[in-house]
Design an enzyme around this catalytic site. Structure first.
Site, mmCIF file in Angstrom:
data_model
loop_
_atom_site.group_PDB
_atom_site.id
_atom_site.type_symbol
_atom_site.label_atom_id
_atom_site.label_comp_id
_atom_site.label_asym_id
_atom_site.label_seq_id
_atom_site.Cartn_x
_atom_site.Cartn_y
_atom_site.Cartn_z
ATOM 1 C CG ASP B 93 -0.291 0.066 2.263
ATOM 2 O OD1 ASP B 93 0.885 0.355 2.530
ATOM 3 O OD2 ASP B 93 -1.097 -0.105 3.786
ATOM 4 C CG ASP B 268 -5.849 -5.379 1.944
ATOM 5 O OD1 ASP B 268 -6.726 -4.611 1.184
ATOM 6 O OD2 ASP B 268 -5.676 -4.781 3.157
#
Lengths: 378, 378
Positions: B93, B268
């Site tokens: 991320d 996720d």
């Protein structure tokens, strides 16, 4: 059914012995290291890794298991092997040591020990008979007599009193154990502190009672390694040669090599897992404290030639990071690495004894712990 | 070298899609669930178990890794794949979400965000360019643009400001990413809160800039499941069909099934491991809280037909005991069981989409969560 429990001596090398203990759940190669599964789990380590490391047998703690989840509950669930899904041999201790070390309040009488549970504060009575009953319920392959373990240093009078009480309890345990299923074994425990005369009296008396194996208890409780090894070296030869000898709660890799050289066949210790959780790895190059800052950028594995995948696959930098970041995986990986190290240490000892080179093996192993320290260690 | 990154659609079933993402480190079968490896470790779980569960890809958190052990250090150690010994694809991320949720002090400007590290209190600047630079250093297969994520509910003006800022940052990230090695991919992130008009503007603008894939961010941040699914259902079709779509931070098994049905390809979430550590198991029969007292005597496994060994081999009584006794192995085993459950849920979705029966699969899966609850559940 004939009792499958049997000890076979395969080789001796000086005082060191290599052999096999047959049990209802399989063979234990000796000298053997038993990982400690205090509460029906080796702390932080999956059973598969314990087996993969090479453990033939694990230890369960009667004190903990009788309090939680409870011996009757474990029995109703099929016994400890089924409960924890561990198909190989299990030895259970008698609970005596933990009563002394963990219970906030306890009273020892001729009949047994009454203590306050460290979990819920309930008063619990542990007699020699109940200690055996609990171990029968747990279904361990090897049960231990209840004994009273005195921390050292202690007055001779106190050590002698506890030793004599432990002998009387040994007889109670033997009697109660007659009701056990035939596929179980019971070990007596030699007490007597650091007093060799008391140790001798304890060992001879236990042999007279007659057990399937004999433990040396009451060591690694505060005395120096020198005293411990002196007692082990003098006591082991007094125990029946045709039965296994177990040194309770020992110890470091160095302790174990020395004790094997004095005729000990079985060991248990929390060090590989406890030290692993705290960042200390046992390796061929000696102990390594992975939390030390200089590992932060070190791409090397702990031991590229280890049989343990975690010791080969993960860099010191990564293991260091896991500890710094508080990731539990770090403690798990080091515990596994240490269990492999202990099992390989004992496997090496067994091979060396079988080929009559144990003294060389012990010397070379110890030399390697220090010789390569400058390039590898903490 | 040609960029190996490519997305192939294999099948569609209504809005649901099954496909494959090719990366330099292997194939990701979609719809895919990415276990979260926040600090270069899936909490409490060995990499081998993550792979065995079926994960093709994991997620690493840029915020955590840039602070500890540091992006430059990871790069010097060969990148995140080598550092953590994970050979399969990794998505990182951008760090934006954690800056918002973890940093005790932060300031957002046009240039980026300045924040105080939650580890050592140091002031750190994260610009769109630095977010990409860090991800290039980490060496992830899929990098994410820096975005500003606003917790819901929020004023429309605030959501719009953050969405527009995220778009400008998207352009900065794209520009900086041109210096990345050719075997990497960059995803843009749609923002716009619960406002569909803003979401549409964000999606169209990102597609105009052009990315290798598109994420829907700023959901699962306080809104209801109904709102979340409405936004997902309206936003997904606006994203280029020939590229993967990733719904950030979602979610429960029910959320995931619903989102797959709306055209999402990647997920996720920390739920399988976080809930596992807290004693909650995801199973075919719905969630089971293993800490509940009635499991204490239950010899049944969590799911005798599971592909996960831990779900088959260990009794509920044993798992319950591990949690009651504070043994970390309990959290590890339930985390593994949950990771298997999530992977199997997605594998089932992929198969169902390929054979045009996804709606039935989703309905039957959900029915089973409740239908058998009376005999199996918590």
């Amino acid at each position: 059914m004939a009792n499958p429990f049997a000890f076979s001596l395969i080789a001796t090398d000086g005082a060191a012995r290599a052999g096999e203990i047959a049990t209802a759940h399989g063979i234990v190669r000796t000298p053997a290291f038993m990982p400690v599964g205090t509460q029906a789990a080796i702390k932080g380590v999956h059973h598969d890794d314990v087996r993969e490391a090479g453990a033939d047998i694990i230890l369960g703690n009667t004190y903990h298991l009788m309090l939680r989840p409870g011996a009757e509950r474990v029995a109703a669930l099929g016994g400890l092997h089924a409960f924890m899904h561990w198909p190989l041999p299990i030895l259970t201790d008698s609970g005596g040591y933990q009563v002394m070390s963990l219970s906030p309040l306890r009273k020892v009488t001729e009949a047994g020990v009454t203590f306050r549970s460290h979990i819920d504060g309930a008063m619990v009575e542990l007699t020699p008979e109940r200690a055996i009953e609990v171990q029968i319920l747990l279904g361990s392959d090897i049960a231990m007599q209840l004994d009273e373990c005195v921390a050292l240093p202690a007055k001779r009078r106190e050590v002698e009193r506890a030793m004599n009480l432990s002998l009387r309890w040994a007889e109670c345990c033997k009697r109660r154990f007659e009701a056990a299923p035939a596929n179980r074994a019971l070990f007596g425990i030699v007490q007597g502190g650091d007093d060799q005369a008391l140790r001798e009296r304890s060992a001879r008396s236990l042999a007279d009672i007659g057990f399937d194996g004999y433990a040396i208890g009451g060591l690694a409780v505060g005395e120096t390694q020198e005293v411990m090894l002196k007692i082990v070296g003098a006591t082991a030869p007094m125990l029946p040669a045709e039965q296994p000898r177990y040194l309770i709660g020992v110890g470091t890799p160095a302790d174990i090599l020395e004790a094997v050289g004095r005729g000990i066949d079985m060991f248990d210790c929390v060090l590989p897992t406890r030290n692993g959780r705290h960042g200390l790895a046992f390796t061929r190059f000696g102990p390594i404290n992975i939390k030390n800052a200089h590992h932060a950028d070190d791409p090397r594995p702990l031991d590229a030639e280890s049989r343990c995948p975690a010791a080969r696959d993960f860099s010191r930098a990564y293991l260091h990071h896991l500890f710094k970041a508080g990731e539990a995986l770090g403690g798990t990986l080091l515990s596994v690495i240490n269990l492999f190290y202990y099992q390989d240490l004992l496997a090496g000892a067994r091979e060396a004894i079988a080929s009559s080179r144990f003294a060389d093996y012990a010397a070379q192993t110890k030399e390697q712990w220090t010789a390569k320290r400058d390039i590898h260690a903490s």
